[in-house]
Motif scaffolding. Structure first.
Motif, PDB file in Angstrom:
ATOM      1  N   ALA A  82       7.093  -9.479  73.620  1.00 45.85           N
ATOM      2  CA  ALA A  82       6.237  -9.138  74.673  1.00 45.85           C
ATOM      3  C   ALA A  82       6.482  -7.395  74.672  1.00 45.85           C
ATOM      4  N   ILE A  83       7.411  -7.143  74.380  1.00 49.20           N
ATOM      5  CA  ILE A  83       7.877  -5.568  74.759  1.00 49.20           C
ATOM      6  C   ILE A  83       6.937  -4.959  73.685  1.00 49.20           C
ATOM      7  N   LEU A  84       7.078  -5.541  72.427  1.00 51.01           N
ATOM      8  CA  LEU A  84       6.574  -4.858  71.204  1.00 51.01           C
ATOM      9  C   LEU A  84       5.127  -4.558  71.432  1.00 51.01           C
ATOM     10  N   ILE A  85       4.769  -5.830  71.810  1.00 51.05           N
ATOM     11  CA  ILE A  85       3.088  -5.941  71.994  1.00 51.05           C
ATOM     12  C   ILE A  85       2.817  -4.658  73.077  1.00 51.05           C
ATOM     13  N   CYS A  86       3.499  -4.796  74.203  1.00 49.95           N
ATOM     14  CA  CYS A  86       3.012  -3.781  75.132  1.00 49.95           C
ATOM     15  C   CYS A  86       3.196  -2.273  74.681  1.00 49.95           C
ATOM     16  N   GLY A  87       4.309  -2.187  73.816  1.00 53.83           N
ATOM     17  CA  GLY A  87       4.697  -0.647  72.991  1.00 53.83           C
ATOM     18  C   GLY A  87       3.227  -0.329  72.273  1.00 53.83           C
ATOM     19  N   GLY A  88       3.013  -1.400  71.594  1.00 50.02           N
ATOM     20  CA  GLY A  88       1.612  -1.161  70.827  1.00 50.02           C
ATOM     21  C   GLY A  88       0.263  -0.740  71.597  1.00 50.02           C
ATOM     22  N   LEU A  89       0.314  -1.652  72.622  1.00 46.84           N
ATOM     23  CA  LEU A  89      -0.896  -1.128  73.433  1.00 46.84           C
ATOM     24  C   LEU A  89      -0.794   0.370  73.863  1.00 46.84           C
ATOM     25  N   VAL A  90       0.488   0.683  74.446  1.00 43.90           N
ATOM     26  CA  VAL A  90       0.726   1.886  75.158  1.00 43.90           C
ATOM     27  C   VAL A  90       0.455   2.818  74.055  1.00 43.90           C
ATOM     28  N   THR A  91       0.680   2.778  72.989  1.00 43.93           N
ATOM     29  CA  THR A  91       0.582   3.561  71.661  1.00 43.93           C
ATOM     30  C   THR A  91      -0.815   3.698  71.470  1.00 43.93           C
ATOM     31  N   PHE A  92      -1.602   2.548  71.376  1.00 44.47           N
ATOM     32  CA  PHE A  92      -3.079   2.791  71.243  1.00 44.47           C
ATOM     33  C   PHE A  92      -3.869   3.601  72.034  1.00 44.47           C
ATOM     34  N   PHE A  93      -3.523   3.398  73.392  1.00 42.30           N
ATOM     35  CA  PHE A  93      -4.207   4.029  74.344  1.00 42.30           C
ATOM     36  C   PHE A  93      -3.770   5.616  74.470  1.00 42.30           C
ATOM     37  N   PHE A 101       4.076  -7.433  64.846  1.00 45.15           N
ATOM     38  CA  PHE A 101       5.593  -7.728  64.923  1.00 45.15           C
ATOM     39  C   PHE A 101       5.717  -8.515  66.055  1.00 45.15           C
ATOM     40  N   GLY A 102       5.085  -7.949  67.201  1.00 51.57           N
ATOM     41  CA  GLY A 102       5.328  -8.937  68.586  1.00 51.57           C
ATOM     42  C   GLY A 102       4.536 -10.055  68.379  1.00 51.57           C
ATOM     43  N   ALA A 103       3.381 -10.255  67.551  1.00 46.58           N
ATOM     44  CA  ALA A 103       2.842 -11.615  67.733  1.00 46.58           C
ATOM     45  C   ALA A 103       3.516 -12.482  67.009  1.00 46.58           C
ATOM     46  N   ILE A 104       4.025 -11.838  65.532  1.00 46.81           N
ATOM     47  CA  ILE A 104       4.719 -12.660  64.617  1.00 46.81           C
ATOM     48  C   ILE A 104       5.878 -13.473  65.431  1.00 46.81           C
ATOM     49  N   GLY A 105       6.501 -12.476  66.235  1.00 51.06           N
ATOM     50  CA  GLY A 105       7.941 -12.845  67.135  1.00 51.06           C
ATOM     51  C   GLY A 105       7.329 -14.106  68.130  1.00 51.06           C
TER      52      GLY A 105
END
Length: 310
Positions: A128-139, A291-295
């Motif tokens: 979940a943290i990886l997904i949040c990090g990806g979204l933060v990076t995206f925006f 990676f977050g989705a795979i996790g």
């Protein structure tokens, strides 16, 4: 009266797009949670014998589900998600709004844990943290999230044809696969349909406001919207019946923004990343989210789905 600076107006639009996009993700995850519990009462059979069985089986599944009160509640919740998504797309581009739907995974995880009466583990929270990090990076990285652009109807029609061909190819290939693989492939097809729906919602909403109801009713995007949305709903139910909630939501919520991003850049003339920093940021955001989705897809909550409700 002072004129509001264009940058302030744009910032407000992005804020509204993000807010309603996250609300749509929450409603979609809630709908998936409810509908998955109803759908697992009517699980599709493994290993159909004919190529057409996957289509016939999905139609039969929907006919049974419409008699389930829990599924109908999920369907109404899903409609609310489409409404929030339409508002988000009114203020932001398809390529900006659709990646927000990845947050469905963050909502789906505690919902799946609640149904199973289990707590998410350390791996789940790390994902979940990886997904949040990806979204933060995206925006956060300038130049990654595209702003609104003018639709190119020829490109949009070609994109819809390619998407339909991909769905019609994936479904027959899903037959005879293990349950989790089959559910993932059906969910990918559903995600493609939802990406087309998002583009059509964007175009149809703009047409309604600019040209009126009659002109929009005579145009093709509204009918493609109806077909893609119905197809996505039917395929989504098939994926939820064949697999567990996070795995199905993971496949749909990853496929949807990726396809939407590509369609937005191709058909809506939005500016793709064109600097080294933006390209690196986009790659980093995609990797973190993947990676977050795979996790989450390998979470015990996914691998050990809750028993079918009696």
């Amino acid at each position: 009266m002072a004129t509001t600076p264009a940058r302030v107006v744009e910032s407000r639009g992005v804020t509204l797009a993000v807010g309603f996009g996250v609300l749509a993700a929450f409603l979609f995850a809630s709908a998936a949670s409810l509908q998955q519990q109803a759908a697992q009462r009517h699980q599709v059979d493994d290993g159909p014998h004919r190529r057409t069985d996957v289509f016939v089986g999905l139609v039969r599944l929907i006919r049974r589900l419409v008699r389930e009160p829990l599924w109908l509640i999920g369907w109404v919740t899903n409609l609310g998600g489409f409404g929030a998504q339409a508002i988000a797309l009114r203020f932001g581009s398809v390529a900006l709004v659709q990646p927000l739907l990845v947050t469905q995974l963050l909502f789906a995880l505690p919902m799946a844990a609640a149904w199973q009466r289990r707590r998410p583990g350390r791996r789940d929270w790390t994902a979940a943290i990886l997904i949040c990090g990806g979204l933060v990076t995206f925006f956060a990285v300038r130049g990654i999230a595209p702003q609104d652009g003018e639709p190119n109807r020829t490109h949009l029609l070609l994109g819809c044809i390619v998407a339909a061909a991909a769905v019609l190819l994936i479904l027959p290939l899903s037959e005879g696969r293990p349950r989790l693989v089959r559910a993932t492939m059906i969910a990918i097809a559903a995600g493609i349909c939802y990406a087309v729906s998002a583009a059509m919602i964007k175009l149809t909403t703009d047409d309604l406001l600019a040209r009126g109801v009659l002109a929009t009713a005579r145009d093709w995007p509204g009918y493609v919207l109806a077909a893609s949305t119905l197809s996505g709903l039917v395929l989504g139910q098939g994926a939820l019946a064949a697999g567990s909630l996070p795995s199905a939501v993971a496949a749909m919520s990853i496929t949807n923004p990726v396809a939407s991003y590509l369609l937005g850049v191709y058909a809506f003339a939005v500016e793709p990343p064109n600097t080294a920093a933006a390209l690196v940021g986009l790659a980093a955001a995609g990797a973190l989210i993947a990676f977050g989705a795979i996790g989450l897809a390998h979470s015990p909550l996914v691998r050990t789905p809750r028993a079918v409700l009696s």
